[in-house]
Design an enzyme around this catalytic site. Structure first.
Site, PDB file in Angstrom:
ATOM      1  N   ARG A 164       1.008  -1.063   0.175  1.00  0.00           N
ATOM      2  CA  ARG A 164      -0.286  -0.357   0.271  1.00  0.00           C
ATOM      3  C   ARG A 164       0.911   1.454  -0.194  1.00  0.00           C
ATOM      4  O   ARG A 164       0.510   2.093  -0.440  1.00  0.00           O
ATOM      5  CB  ARG A 164      -0.867   0.269   1.202  1.00  0.00           C
ATOM      6  CG  ARG A 164      -2.343  -0.716   1.254  1.00  0.00           C
ATOM      7  CD  ARG A 164      -2.043  -2.002   0.284  1.00  0.00           C
ATOM      8  NE  ARG A 164      -3.692  -3.425   0.584  1.00  0.00           N
ATOM      9  CZ  ARG A 164      -3.855  -4.055   0.984  1.00  0.00           C
ATOM     10  NH1 ARG A 164      -3.250  -4.071   2.137  1.00  0.00           N
ATOM     11  NH2 ARG A 164      -4.659  -4.531   1.318  1.00  0.00           N
ATOM     12  N   ASP A 193      -0.542  -7.437  -3.984  1.00  0.00           N
ATOM     13  CA  ASP A 193      -1.590  -7.165  -3.319  1.00  0.00           C
ATOM     14  C   ASP A 193      -2.487  -6.370  -4.344  1.00  0.00           C
ATOM     15  O   ASP A 193      -1.890  -6.033  -5.476  1.00  0.00           O
ATOM     16  CB  ASP A 193      -2.058  -6.163  -1.765  1.00  0.00           C
ATOM     17  CG  ASP A 193      -3.342  -6.628  -1.161  1.00  0.00           C
ATOM     18  OD1 ASP A 193      -4.649  -6.256  -2.046  1.00  0.00           O
ATOM     19  OD2 ASP A 193      -2.933  -7.199  -0.215  1.00  0.00           O
ATOM     20  N   HIS A 264      -7.855 -10.017  -3.915  1.00  0.00           N
ATOM     21  CA  HIS A 264      -6.324  -9.130  -3.403  1.00  0.00           C
ATOM     22  C   HIS A 264      -4.958  -9.197  -4.938  1.00  0.00           C
ATOM     23  O   HIS A 264      -3.836  -9.316  -4.457  1.00  0.00           O
ATOM     24  CB  HIS A 264      -5.255  -8.935  -2.515  1.00  0.00           C
ATOM     25  CG  HIS A 264      -6.663  -9.255  -1.004  1.00  0.00           C
ATOM     26  ND1 HIS A 264      -6.605  -7.375  -0.648  1.00  0.00           N
ATOM     27  CD2 HIS A 264      -7.230  -9.536  -0.468  1.00  0.00           C
ATOM     28  CE1 HIS A 264      -7.576  -7.150  -0.038  1.00  0.00           C
ATOM     29  NE2 HIS A 264      -8.040  -8.501   0.049  1.00  0.00           N
ATOM     30  N   ASP A 330      -7.652 -14.418   1.594  1.00  0.00           N
ATOM     31  CA  ASP A 330      -9.065 -13.578   2.760  1.00  0.00           C
ATOM     32  C   ASP A 330      -9.351 -12.642   1.240  1.00  0.00           C
ATOM     33  O   ASP A 330      -8.911 -12.387   0.681  1.00  0.00           O
ATOM     34  CB  ASP A 330      -8.387 -12.468   2.853  1.00  0.00           C
ATOM     35  CG  ASP A 330      -7.157 -11.124   3.348  1.00  0.00           C
ATOM     36  OD1 ASP A 330      -5.852 -12.171   2.133  1.00  0.00           O
ATOM     37  OD2 ASP A 330      -6.941 -10.266   3.038  1.00  0.00           O
ATOM     38  N   GLU A 331     -10.451 -13.035   2.255  1.00  0.00           N
ATOM     39  CA  GLU A 331     -11.470 -11.003   1.380  1.00  0.00           C
ATOM     40  C   GLU A 331     -11.616 -11.338  -0.422  1.00  0.00           C
ATOM     41  O   GLU A 331     -11.337 -10.446  -1.044  1.00  0.00           O
ATOM     42  CB  GLU A 331     -10.945 -10.077   1.373  1.00  0.00           C
ATOM     43  CG  GLU A 331     -10.836  -9.596   2.767  1.00  0.00           C
ATOM     44  CD  GLU A 331     -10.266  -8.258   3.650  1.00  0.00           C
ATOM     45  OE1 GLU A 331     -10.803  -7.696   4.167  1.00  0.00           O
ATOM     46  OE2 GLU A 331      -9.979  -7.522   2.902  1.00  0.00           O
ATOM     47  N   TRP A 398      -7.342 -14.468  11.815  1.00  0.00           N
ATOM     48  CA  TRP A 398      -7.058 -12.905  11.375  1.00  0.00           C
ATOM     49  C   TRP A 398      -8.752 -12.213  11.827  1.00  0.00           C
ATOM     50  O   TRP A 398      -9.240 -10.769  12.957  1.00  0.00           O
ATOM     51  CB  TRP A 398      -6.925 -12.436  10.684  1.00  0.00           C
ATOM     52  CG  TRP A 398      -7.612 -11.919   9.609  1.00  0.00           C
ATOM     53  CD1 TRP A 398      -7.397 -13.424   8.679  1.00  0.00           C
ATOM     54  CD2 TRP A 398      -8.449 -11.180   8.907  1.00  0.00           C
ATOM     55  NE1 TRP A 398      -9.080 -13.008   7.294  1.00  0.00           N
ATOM     56  CE2 TRP A 398      -9.300 -11.892   7.371  1.00  0.00           C
ATOM     57  CE3 TRP A 398      -8.692  -9.532   9.337  1.00  0.00           C
ATOM     58  CZ2 TRP A 398      -9.642 -10.877   6.918  1.00  0.00           C
ATOM     59  CZ3 TRP A 398      -9.697  -8.755   8.545  1.00  0.00           C
ATOM     60  CH2 TRP A 398     -10.081  -9.951   7.403  1.00  0.00           C
ATOM     61  N   TYR A 426      -3.674  -5.508  15.552  1.00  0.00           N
ATOM     62  CA  TYR A 426      -3.534  -5.121  14.236  1.00  0.00           C
ATOM     63  C   TYR A 426      -3.107  -4.043  14.378  1.00  0.00           C
ATOM     64  O   TYR A 426      -2.968  -2.787  14.585  1.00  0.00           O
ATOM     65  CB  TYR A 426      -4.712  -5.389  13.820  1.00  0.00           C
ATOM     66  CG  TYR A 426      -5.123  -6.076  12.351  1.00  0.00           C
ATOM     67  CD1 TYR A 426      -5.198  -7.149  12.677  1.00  0.00           C
ATOM     68  CD2 TYR A 426      -5.813  -5.791  11.640  1.00  0.00           C
ATOM     69  CE1 TYR A 426      -4.994  -8.183  12.016  1.00  0.00           C
ATOM     70  CE2 TYR A 426      -5.757  -6.696  10.674  1.00  0.00           C
ATOM     71  CZ  TYR A 426      -6.157  -7.996  10.379  1.00  0.00           C
ATOM     72  OH  TYR A 426      -5.989  -9.622  10.149  1.00  0.00           O
ATOM     73  N   PHE A 427      -1.416  -3.404  14.403  1.00  0.00           N
ATOM     74  CA  PHE A 427      -0.190  -2.905  14.612  1.00  0.00           C
ATOM     75  C   PHE A 427      -0.857  -1.265  13.419  1.00  0.00           C
ATOM     76  O   PHE A 427      -0.470  -0.372  14.661  1.00  0.00           O
ATOM     77  CB  PHE A 427       1.200  -2.494  14.580  1.00  0.00           C
ATOM     78  CG  PHE A 427       1.386  -3.901  15.876  1.00  0.00           C
ATOM     79  CD1 PHE A 427       0.260  -4.645  16.786  1.00  0.00           C
ATOM     80  CD2 PHE A 427       2.662  -4.590  16.026  1.00  0.00           C
ATOM     81  CE1 PHE A 427       0.959  -5.244  17.838  1.00  0.00           C
ATOM     82  CE2 PHE A 427       3.170  -4.838  16.921  1.00  0.00           C
ATOM     83  CZ  PHE A 427       2.185  -5.122  18.136  1.00  0.00           C
ATOM     84  N   TRP A 481      -0.707  -3.894   8.445  1.00  0.00           N
ATOM     85  CA  TRP A 481      -1.256  -2.644   6.909  1.00  0.00           C
ATOM     86  C   TRP A 481      -1.286  -1.063   7.014  1.00  0.00           C
ATOM     87  O   TRP A 481      -1.254  -0.595   7.776  1.00  0.00           O
ATOM     88  CB  TRP A 481      -2.380  -3.166   6.554  1.00  0.00           C
ATOM     89  CG  TRP A 481      -3.220  -4.781   7.037  1.00  0.00           C
ATOM     90  CD1 TRP A 481      -3.546  -5.534   8.292  1.00  0.00           C
ATOM     91  CD2 TRP A 481      -2.640  -5.749   6.641  1.00  0.00           C
ATOM     92  NE1 TRP A 481      -3.896  -6.412   8.237  1.00  0.00           N
ATOM     93  CE2 TRP A 481      -3.835  -6.799   6.782  1.00  0.00           C
ATOM     94  CE3 TRP A 481      -2.605  -5.710   5.078  1.00  0.00           C
ATOM     95  CZ2 TRP A 481      -3.443  -8.385   6.719  1.00  0.00           C
ATOM     96  CZ3 TRP A 481      -2.720  -7.190   4.377  1.00  0.00           C
ATOM     97  CH2 TRP A 481      -2.256  -8.173   4.965  1.00  0.00           C
ATOM     98  N   GLU A 483      -1.948   1.045   4.852  1.00  0.00           N
ATOM     99  CA  GLU A 483      -2.982   2.152   3.968  1.00  0.00           C
ATOM    100  C   GLU A 483      -2.738   3.795   4.873  1.00  0.00           C
ATOM    101  O   GLU A 483      -3.096   4.028   3.813  1.00  0.00           O
ATOM    102  CB  GLU A 483      -4.534   1.305   4.140  1.00  0.00           C
ATOM    103  CG  GLU A 483      -4.966   0.910   2.909  1.00  0.00           C
ATOM    104  CD  GLU A 483      -5.140  -1.132   4.466  1.00  0.00           C
ATOM    105  OE1 GLU A 483      -4.220  -1.025   5.217  1.00  0.00           O
ATOM    106  OE2 GLU A 483      -5.335  -2.074   3.785  1.00  0.00           O
TER     107      GLU A 483
HETATM  108  C1  ACM Z   1      -6.803  -9.355   6.368  1.00  0.00           C
HETATM  109  O1  ACM Z   1      -6.605  -8.418   7.004  1.00  0.00           O
HETATM  110  N1  ACM Z   1      -7.100  -9.087   5.319  1.00  0.00           N
HETATM  111  C2  ACM Z   1      -6.061 -10.645   6.289  1.00  0.00           C
END
Ligand code: ACM
Length: 545
Positions: A164, A193, A264, A330-331, A398, A426-427, A481, A483
């Site tokens: 990101r 991603d 992703h 994921d997702e 997660w 989730y830092f 993450w 973003e």
């Molecule tokens: C995730 O936070 N989509 C693994």
């Protein structure tokens, strides 16, 4: 584990002559993170002087174990002087069921390490590095002490996301150094991603020619709005990857690469549109310029499987020590598969009843492909939603909010699990509403409050998990993450000192931890953070730099 007997297999590295001069008395007891299982420090007495460094007897530096010990001590920043014909360091291999078990005995004359395997040398070296204090005359010394230690969990990880926002080689190596200090031993490296493909793949050059840049990025202030600025291409060359992997290995850290399949994956599909569901109306893949879950997924077809097989072959070559390869999972939205006539035909040929089984099909193929390279897959916990998998697949838990709980489902299906629930690890999430926090908004919407105390409150061996399943609880990881993390100052602020809490939660049973006592040790580490120029978060929420 703790009760098993130690058998000295080899005392090969004993030292004939000791020339060490004791230090002046040492009054300070070191503040070690994570706290060792057993630690006895003799304060008020002379310790081991580090004025001249640790001289290593040539017999030590000639043995494989001895050389590994020297490398680990040097990587931890200790002053080691090799190849003397007198020496002050012994290393012994002992039998223990936990490969990271070790003991350390420091006297004014001698440092004795006992380790269950080479893996344990890094933790022992970091304990020694954290134990360097000033003797009464102001010179550096190790206090006379006795340590016996072993971690609760073997996989202690941090995930970094250079997709990101870019993270340079230097920034990544700095994070590795911080991880090693606190005995984290896995970097989960999220390399592909929707918003960017970040690793050079020689057989598919357009992945980085096309996939490593995008036309704009959401602004930090408003994720709904683009900044209108095309990004420069950013990716790690294979040479840089080898450098990072080698540096990590020198610190006892294994790098686990992640390439997302089947979702992703917009950046890869933008580079090679034939990999996606190209028969759907309005098909126009591009490197994503927004965050969140995007519709582009790989299509289940020969060209895609050939691509994935080539990519993972190069990945396995670049990460020779990674026992696991992370395949994401994921997702992954299913709308494109639903709309694609080719996927519908594929499903009826394969006897698949719903599109969830297409993801399941992908996960199986990836597990087979990687098994061919001698690797096990790790996938985000969605991989178990649509059917059984090979039991050696590792589930990364997660989704803390999903019921029935993915953690329990995975364990009961016989999978090893690495826990990284977004409720605690989730830092990238905010650390609270302290006014000195740069993200503080008096009436704002900082809902998640995951400060180090919250991280520290987690019990990775939940009381309601049957004891016979505990052996499948192999690890703990924090995910950062990016973003909202556009530079290294922010990255460090988000991770430090939460990383210390993560490290201790993964190392010490919950019943043996105390947050107020831990705070005193965190504060004692501020001087190391300052020395390393880390932008850590102070107790009042203010950034250190
Ligand atoms: C995730 O936070 N989509 C693994």
């Amino acid at each position: 584990m703790k009760s098993s007997t130690k058998i000295v297999i080899s005392t090969l590295l004993c030292v004939p002559l000791l020339w060490a001069a004791p230090s002046a008395p040492v009054e300070i007891s070191p503040a070690i993170i994570p706290q060792p299982q057993q630690l006895q420090v003799s304060t008020g007495q002379p310790g081991f002087s580090l004025k001249e460094g640790i001289r290593v007897h040539y017999k030590v530096s000639r043995s494989e174990l001895g050389r590994a010990a020297i490398r680990a001590l040097m990587a931890a920043g200790l002053p080691v002087l090799p190849e003397e014909n007198t020496g002050e360091l012994t290393v012994e291999l002992v039998q223990h069921t936990n490969p990271e078990w070790h003991s350390i005995c420091v006297t004014p004359e001698l440092i004795t390490l006992q380790v269950a395997s080479e893996q344990a040398l890094h933790a022992a070296a970091q304990t020694l590095a954290q134990s360097v204090v000033q003797a009464a005359d102001g010179t550096p010394a190790l206090p006379a002490m006795q340590v016996t230690d072993a971690p609760l969990l073997h996989y202690r990880g941090l995930m970094l996301d250079p997709c990101r926002h870019p993270q340079t080689v230097e920034e990544t190596c700095k994070m590795l150094k911080i991880m090693a200090r606190y005995k984290l031993n896995r970097l989960h490296w999220h390399l592909a991603d929707d918003q960017g493909w970040r690793i050079e793949i020689k057989s598919y050059p357009r992945l980085t020619e096309v996939g490593s840049h995008r036309s704009e990025t959401p602004t930090l202030a408003n994720h709904e709005q683009g900044d209108g600025k095309p990004t420069a291409p950013f990716y790690f060359t294979q040479e840089q990857v080898r450098h990072i992997v080698g540096y990590a290995n020198s610190l006892g850290i294994t790098v686990i690469p992640e390439i997302e399949v089947p979702g992703h994956s917009s950046a890869a599909i933008a580079a090679y549109p034939e990999l996606g569901n190209s028969d759907i109306p309005g098909y126009a893949p591009h490197v994503a310029t927004t965050w969140g879950v995007l519709p582009y997924t790989y299509a289940p077809k020969g060209v895609t499987m050939h691509f994935l097989s080539s990519v993972f072959a190069e990945i396995c070559e670049l990460f020779p020590r990674a026992e696991f390869v992370h395949i994401g999972g994921d997702e992954a939205p299913r709308d494109q598969w639903q709309k694609s006539p080719a996927v519908q035909q594929f499903m009826s040929r394969q006897g698949l009843c719903h599109t969830g089984q297409v993801q399941h099909w992908f996960t199986h193929r990836m597990a087979e492909l990687l098994a061919g390279h001698g690797r096990r897959i790790i996938g985000w916990d969605e991989i178990i939603d649509d059917g059984a998998l090979p039991t050696d697949a590792v589930v990364m838990y997660w989704r803390s909010w999903v019921r029935p709980c993915a953690l329990r489902r995975a364990l009961r299906a016989g999978h090893d699990v690495i826990q990284s629930p977004d409720s605690h690890f989730y830092f990238n999430f905010s650390q609270g509403k302290l006014p000195a926090d740069p993200r503080y908004k008096p009436h704002g919407s900082l809902t998640a409050e995951q400060d180090w105390r919250h991280v520290y409150s987690y019990n990775p061996i939940p009381a309601d998990i049957e004891p016979e399943l505990h052996r499948h609880l192999i690890g703990l990881q924090a995910n950062c993450w990016s973003e909202s993390i556009a530079d290294s100052a922010k990255l460090e602020y988000q991770c430090v000192p939460r990383i210390c809490a993560l490290a201790e939660v993964a190392w010490r049973p919950a019943a043996q931890r105390n947050a107020d006592e831990f705070l005193q040790r965190i504060i004692a580490h501020y001087s190391w953070f300052d020395e390393q120029q880390i932008n850590y978060r102070r107790e009042d929420g203010s950034p250190a730099r």
